[in-house]
Design a protein around this motif. Structure first.
Motif, PDB file in Angstrom:
ATOM      1  N   LEU A  60       0.612  -1.247   0.000  1.00 10.29           N
ATOM      2  CA  LEU A  60       0.024  -0.073   0.015  1.00 10.29           C
ATOM      3  C   LEU A  60       0.862   1.244  -0.077  1.00 10.29           C
ATOM      4  N   PHE A  61       2.120   1.452   0.828  1.00  8.70           N
ATOM      5  CA  PHE A  61       2.741   2.514   1.019  1.00  8.70           C
ATOM      6  C   PHE A  61       3.629   2.654  -0.185  1.00  8.70           C
ATOM      7  N   LEU A  62       4.026   1.666  -0.720  1.00 13.31           N
ATOM      8  CA  LEU A  62       4.842   1.515  -2.070  1.00 13.31           C
ATOM      9  C   LEU A  62       3.983   2.028  -3.050  1.00 13.31           C
ATOM     10  N   TRP A  63       2.589   1.894  -3.071  1.00 12.79           N
ATOM     11  CA  TRP A  63       1.669   2.315  -4.156  1.00 12.79           C
ATOM     12  C   TRP A  63       1.729   3.526  -4.056  1.00 12.79           C
ATOM     13  N   VAL A  64       1.373   4.164  -2.844  1.00 12.46           N
ATOM     14  CA  VAL A  64       1.064   5.814  -2.499  1.00 12.46           C
ATOM     15  C   VAL A  64       2.303   6.434  -2.602  1.00 12.46           C
ATOM     16  N   ARG A  65       3.469   5.814  -2.333  1.00  7.92           N
ATOM     17  CA  ARG A  65       4.853   6.556  -2.634  1.00  7.92           C
ATOM     18  C   ARG A  65       4.745   7.078  -4.088  1.00  7.92           C
ATOM     19  N   GLY A  66       4.423   6.131  -4.930  1.00 11.68           N
ATOM     20  CA  GLY A  66       4.588   6.398  -6.473  1.00 11.68           C
ATOM     21  C   GLY A  66       4.089   7.652  -6.804  1.00 11.68           C
ATOM     22  N   TRP A  67       2.821   8.235  -6.283  1.00 12.51           N
ATOM     23  CA  TRP A  67       2.021   9.483  -6.438  1.00 12.51           C
ATOM     24  C   TRP A  67       3.124  10.535  -6.417  1.00 12.51           C
ATOM     25  N   PHE A  68       4.017  10.403  -5.516  1.00 15.99           N
ATOM     26  CA  PHE A  68       4.896  11.555  -5.384  1.00 15.99           C
ATOM     27  C   PHE A  68       6.569  11.386  -5.708  1.00 15.99           C
ATOM     28  N   GLN A  69       6.602  10.530  -6.266  1.00 13.99           N
ATOM     29  CA  GLN A  69       8.155  10.378  -6.467  1.00 13.99           C
ATOM     30  C   GLN A  69       8.769  11.695  -7.160  1.00 13.99           C
ATOM     31  N   ASP A  70       7.919  12.544  -7.723  1.00 13.83           N
ATOM     32  CA  ASP A  70       8.573  13.563  -8.338  1.00 13.83           C
ATOM     33  C   ASP A  70       8.642  15.004  -7.527  1.00 13.83           C
ATOM     34  N   ALA A  71       8.095  14.710  -6.180  1.00 10.63           N
ATOM     35  CA  ALA A  71       7.815  15.819  -5.276  1.00 10.63           C
ATOM     36  C   ALA A  71       9.378  16.303  -4.827  1.00 10.63           C
ATOM     37  N   GLU A  72       9.310  17.498  -4.617  1.00  6.28           N
ATOM     38  CA  GLU A  72      10.478  18.325  -3.929  1.00  6.28           C
ATOM     39  C   GLU A  72      10.720  17.756  -2.616  1.00  6.28           C
ATOM     40  N   ALA A  73      12.184  17.695  -2.247  1.00  5.74           N
ATOM     41  CA  ALA A  73      12.454  16.935  -0.953  1.00  5.74           C
ATOM     42  C   ALA A  73      11.706  17.888   0.090  1.00  5.74           C
ATOM     43  N   GLU A  75       8.746  18.751   0.147  1.00  8.24           N
ATOM     44  CA  GLU A  75       7.497  18.235   0.188  1.00  8.24           C
ATOM     45  C   GLU A  75       7.511  16.726   0.802  1.00  8.24           C
ATOM     46  N   GLN A  76       8.680  16.051   0.407  1.00  8.88           N
ATOM     47  CA  GLN A  76       8.682  14.601   0.826  1.00  8.88           C
ATOM     48  C   GLN A  76       8.631  14.635   2.277  1.00  8.88           C
ATOM     49  N   ASP A  77       9.355  15.391   3.204  1.00  2.96           N
ATOM     50  CA  ASP A  77       9.301  15.368   4.356  1.00  2.96           C
ATOM     51  C   ASP A  77       7.947  15.327   4.883  1.00  2.96           C
ATOM     52  N   GLY A  78       7.276  16.214   4.295  1.00  2.00           N
ATOM     53  CA  GLY A  78       5.883  16.413   5.000  1.00  2.00           C
ATOM     54  C   GLY A  78       5.045  14.998   4.591  1.00  2.00           C
ATOM     55  N   ILE A  79       5.109  14.674   3.375  1.00  2.66           N
ATOM     56  CA  ILE A  79       4.610  13.272   2.895  1.00  2.66           C
ATOM     57  C   ILE A  79       4.829  12.087   3.899  1.00  2.66           C
ATOM     58  N   GLU A  80       6.231  12.029   4.063  1.00  2.00           N
ATOM     59  CA  GLU A  80       6.619  11.000   5.188  1.00  2.00           C
ATOM     60  C   GLU A  80       5.864  11.025   6.598  1.00  2.00           C
ATOM     61  N   THR A  81       5.674  12.454   6.947  1.00  4.04           N
ATOM     62  CA  THR A  81       5.081  12.475   8.207  1.00  4.04           C
ATOM     63  C   THR A  81       3.766  11.980   8.111  1.00  4.04           C
ATOM     64  N   ARG A  82       3.130  12.113   6.999  1.00  7.47           N
ATOM     65  CA  ARG A  82       1.784  11.879   6.775  1.00  7.47           C
ATOM     66  C   ARG A  82       1.692  10.265   6.512  1.00  7.47           C
ATOM     67  N   LEU A  83       2.593   9.843   5.815  1.00  2.92           N
ATOM     68  CA  LEU A  83       2.671   8.357   5.816  1.00  2.92           C
ATOM     69  C   LEU A  83       2.812   7.453   7.139  1.00  2.92           C
ATOM     70  N   ARG A  84       3.689   8.293   7.856  1.00  7.71           N
ATOM     71  CA  ARG A  84       3.907   7.286   9.265  1.00  7.71           C
ATOM     72  C   ARG A  84       2.465   7.646  10.126  1.00  7.71           C
ATOM     73  N   LEU A  85       1.789   8.600  10.042  1.00  9.87           N
ATOM     74  CA  LEU A  85       0.439   8.920  10.712  1.00  9.87           C
ATOM     75  C   LEU A  85      -0.582   7.899  10.090  1.00  9.87           C
ATOM     76  N   ALA A  86      -0.474   7.866   8.900  1.00 10.55           N
ATOM     77  CA  ALA A  86      -1.393   6.889   7.991  1.00 10.55           C
ATOM     78  C   ALA A  86      -1.202   5.576   8.585  1.00 10.55           C
ATOM     79  N   LEU A  87      -0.040   4.883   8.851  1.00 11.15           N
ATOM     80  CA  LEU A  87       0.588   3.664   9.313  1.00 11.15           C
ATOM     81  C   LEU A  87       0.041   3.473  10.468  1.00 11.15           C
ATOM     82  N   ASP A  88      -0.072   4.495  11.535  1.00 12.08           N
ATOM     83  CA  ASP A  88      -0.500   4.469  12.737  1.00 12.08           C
ATOM     84  C   ASP A  88      -1.873   4.224  12.807  1.00 12.08           C
ATOM     85  N   VAL A  89      -2.748   4.711  11.908  1.00 15.49           N
ATOM     86  CA  VAL A  89      -4.104   4.806  11.927  1.00 15.49           C
ATOM     87  C   VAL A  89      -4.570   3.263  11.244  1.00 15.49           C
ATOM     88  N   LEU A  90      -3.698   2.927  10.330  1.00 14.82           N
ATOM     89  CA  LEU A  90      -4.000   1.436   9.575  1.00 14.82           C
ATOM     90  C   LEU A  90      -3.822   0.604  10.846  1.00 14.82           C
TER      91      LEU A  90
END
Lengths: 477, 206
Positions: A60-73, A75-90
């Motif tokens: 799931l997270f590999l798939w989601v990360r694919g949406w953001f592979q071109d994001a700037e560094a 933005e990537q930080d924010g994305i990682e934080t959100r994904l960590r939170l998403a993992l907690d919720v999951l």
């Protein structure tokens, strides 16, 4: 899609979430709910305790990360934080435990998965509630329908006879004498699911997205709203009564009556149908003629909802159908029915032409309406894939004659096309298409297990005729 | 003038009825002991001859609610289930019996019923409640063959869980406090599993 395990596991976000980052991050997205959401009190046990579950989450997270592979560094930080939170919720979504484990088992066996494994994995992708003992059921009924089972019913079976998504089902007899099936929802689970989905989706799809990504956001948002409907038994009761009105005695298809006085948002009381599920039917070794007959009833039920009701019976889980001893088919769960908006229905009607002609140019015409404007050159891969999928999906009807749903090679081809879509992260479609795709594989899977051979076109034509729909503007032939 | 026991009891009853009315109508926090005395038709100072604080009055109301709940539970013809189920039925009956007194629970829990209050000698009513709850739970444990396992440690854990459930329920804003039912279900599953699993191990300990 072949990845070694270590690389796959690296797709899981790091576990420690810095509270300061969370504070700075604030609410995930305005208007999408409070932050943080309590998420109810359904048992908060980790669902990622097994390798299979971790595998599913990693995909799931590999798939989601694919949406953001071109994001700037930055933005990537924010994305990682959100994904960590998403993992907690999951991890807290314990009602997905079985589904996540099954998904992991399924993904772990790609790409060699056999059609039956795929079917079984797909069938398990539903919510699971903890079992309830009688004392809890008694409290729920007292709160929901104003009395304890012994007071409200003439008879009540303490042991549940079936599991339902979000709860369990008990046999009862009304004081007026009717035999009833009582579906009781586990306390708080609906709110927990709704809250979790409101929270996790913006975390997974947080910021600016490509055109395909925007489409995927709309698909997931549509799915979230469907989940909200599915968790409300009052809405389900309304749909059930509407569907019941679509069938006549001679159809051989029965929808149980809802006993409104004994129902609420968390309790659904309906007429009891006695029959067997698909496993029971298959265990008896039905003849091909029986398989075909049941298949035809299933298909007719679906087309009746579609053309007469402008609804789609999405949740073709085997547990939602009963094969009655008198030869009738029972439909018993309506949480997964979607009603089309006028705009969606207009698009569905446009599909009539390619479904009738089977011509590639008609499919392409429809695709342009379904997915929006396309560039023939730049979108060539998408067009090729979408056309192959439509051709596969519509062939049982478009080709005419009897279609053999027991053909594993054909089902495998559909699975391959679906996986290709997932690999490409293509989200260019109508919001309802995610649920329709789920239906596609549930219905194909069920009929594959049944081994039914069905003249789909004949049934569709009969149902279109019975619905009184003027097809001339859509026919195209 | 000597006041008879009967008159005392009657005054005590008047105070409790006045408190029930005022707590319901204007809330616990905004009701003063002066209000309660006025409503009961007694002098402000007289009230303290009967109750040391308004929290003690609330506790008395709650104890009465629990008495009624226990009676109703015992009268109930529900067939016995597992230990977990029977404990669930017992506590659920308490919650049902206390429903209209729910707003009084937070202050009472804070001042009288906390797990840490055990043995402080400050409140006989609270101690009586603890003893009674543990006795009823102990009888159920006994009936299910877990009487020995329901040791002092298990009793303290049970009491802590019980007051925790009351605390959660008292502030539960979910529809019909459904979250508390889920919480109670999960809590008792965990407690009974611990109780029954640890029993043989403890018996082996010399």
């Amino acid at each position: 899609m072949n990845l070694d395990l270590a690389r796959l596991m690296a797709a899981l976000p790091e576990r420690e979430t810095d509270p300061e980052i969370v504070r700075k991050l604030g609410k995930p997205d305005a208007g999408l709910g409070e932050w943080p959401l309590p998420g109810g009190l359904v048992r908060r046990l980790s669902i990622l305790g097994t390798l299979q579950a971790k595998l599913a989450a990693a995909w799931l997270f590999l798939w989601v990360r694919g949406w953001f592979q071109d994001a700037e560094a930055r933005e990537q930080d924010g994305i990682e934080t959100r994904l960590r939170l998403a993992l907690d919720v999951l991890e807290a979504m314990s009602y997905l435990r079985g589904a996540v484990m099954k998904a992991g088992q399924f993904l772990g066996s790609l790409p060699e998965i056999a059609p039956m494994e795929f079917v079984q994995a797909f069938e398990r992708l539903h919510f699971e509630a903890p079992p309830m003992h009688y004392a809890l059921i008694r409290e729920m009924l007292a709160d929901e329908i104003g009395g304890e089972p012994e007071e409200v019913f003439a008879q009540f079976e303490r042991e549940a006879f079936a599991a339902a998504s979000l709860g369990q089902v008990h046999r009862a007899r009304l004081k007026s004498g009717e035999a009833a099936a009582l579906k009781v929802q586990y306390p708080g689970i609906a709110r927990a699911i709704r809250a979790d989905f409101r929270m996790i989706l913006p975390l997974l799809l947080p910021s600016r997205l490509s055109r395909d990504g925007e489409g995927m956001r709309r698909i997931l948002e549509y799915a979230r709203r469907a989940v909200e409907r599915e968790t409300d038994y009052e809405i389900e009761a309304g749909v059930q009564e509407r569907v019941r009105g679509l069938f006549r005695e001679e159809d051989g298809i029965v929808v149980p009556r809802v006993f409104q006085a004994h129902s609420s948002r968390r309790v659904l009381c309906m007429e009891l149908l006695e029959g067997i599920h698909l496993d029971g039917l298959l265990a008896r070794g039905p003849s091909q003629a029986e398989r075909d007959r049941w298949g035809e009833l299933l298909m007719r039920a679906w087309y009746r909802l579609f053309y007469a009701g402008r609804m789609e019976y999405v949740d073709w889980n085997a547990g939602n159908f009963l094969f009655l001893p008198d030869g009738r088919l029972g439909l018993i769960d309506f949480g997964g029915v979607i009603s089309f908006t006028p705009e969606e229905w207009e698009l569905m009607r446009l599909a009539d032409r390619p479904l009738t002609t089977g011509r590639a140019e008609d499919r392409l015409d429809f695709l342009r309406r379904w997915s929006g404007p396309m560039d023939e050159e730049k979108d060539a891969d998408f067009i090729r894939l979408a056309d192959a999928y439509m051709e596969w999906s519509w062939r049982p009807r478009a080709a005419g004659g009897v279609f053999d749903y027991g053909d594993g090679v054909d089902l495998r081809r559909g699975v391959d096309l679906l996986l290709e879509f997932l690999r490409r992260r293509t989200g260019r479609a109508q919001p309802c298409s995610g649920l329709i795709t789920r239906w596609e594989f549930l219905y194909r899977g069920l009929l594959y297990r049944l081994g039914a051979r069905i003249d789909v076109r004949r049934i569709a034509e009969e149902e279109i005729g019975a619905a009184g729909w003027d097809r001339e503007p859509y026919r195209g032939v | 003038m000597r006041i008879t026991a009967e008159a005392k009891q009657e005054t005590r009853e008047r105070i409790l009825q006045a408190a029930k009315r005022l707590f319901r109508e204007q809330g616990f926090d905004t009701t003063t002991t002066r209000d309660l005395a006025r409503e009961a038709g007694i002098a402000a100072g007289t009230l303290f001859n009967y109750f040391p604080s308004k929290e003690a009055i609330a506790l008395d109301l709650i104890l009465r609610g629990l008495d009624r709940a226990l009676l109703a539970h015992e009268k109930r013809a529900a067939p016995p289930g597992s230990l977990e189920e029977d404990l669930f039925g017992l506590i659920a009956a308490d919650l049902r019996g206390l429903r209209e007194l729910r707003p009084l629970l937070p202050p009472v829990l804070e001042t009288c019923l906390g797990a840490s209050r055990r043995g402080d000698g400050g409140n006989e009513g609270a101690e009586a409640l603890r003893v009674r709850q543990l006795a009823v739970a102990g009888r159920l444990a006994e009936r299910h063959g877990a009487g020995e396992a329901f040791s002092a440690v298990a009793q303290q854990l049970y009491w802590t869980l019980y007051t925790g459930i009351l605390a959660h329920w008292s502030r539960d804003d979910s529809p019909r406090q459904e979250d508390t039912l889920a919480y109670l279900d999960a809590t008792l599953e965990m407690f009974v599993e611990w109780l029954t699993r640890s029993a043989p191990a403890r018996r082996r300990t010399p």
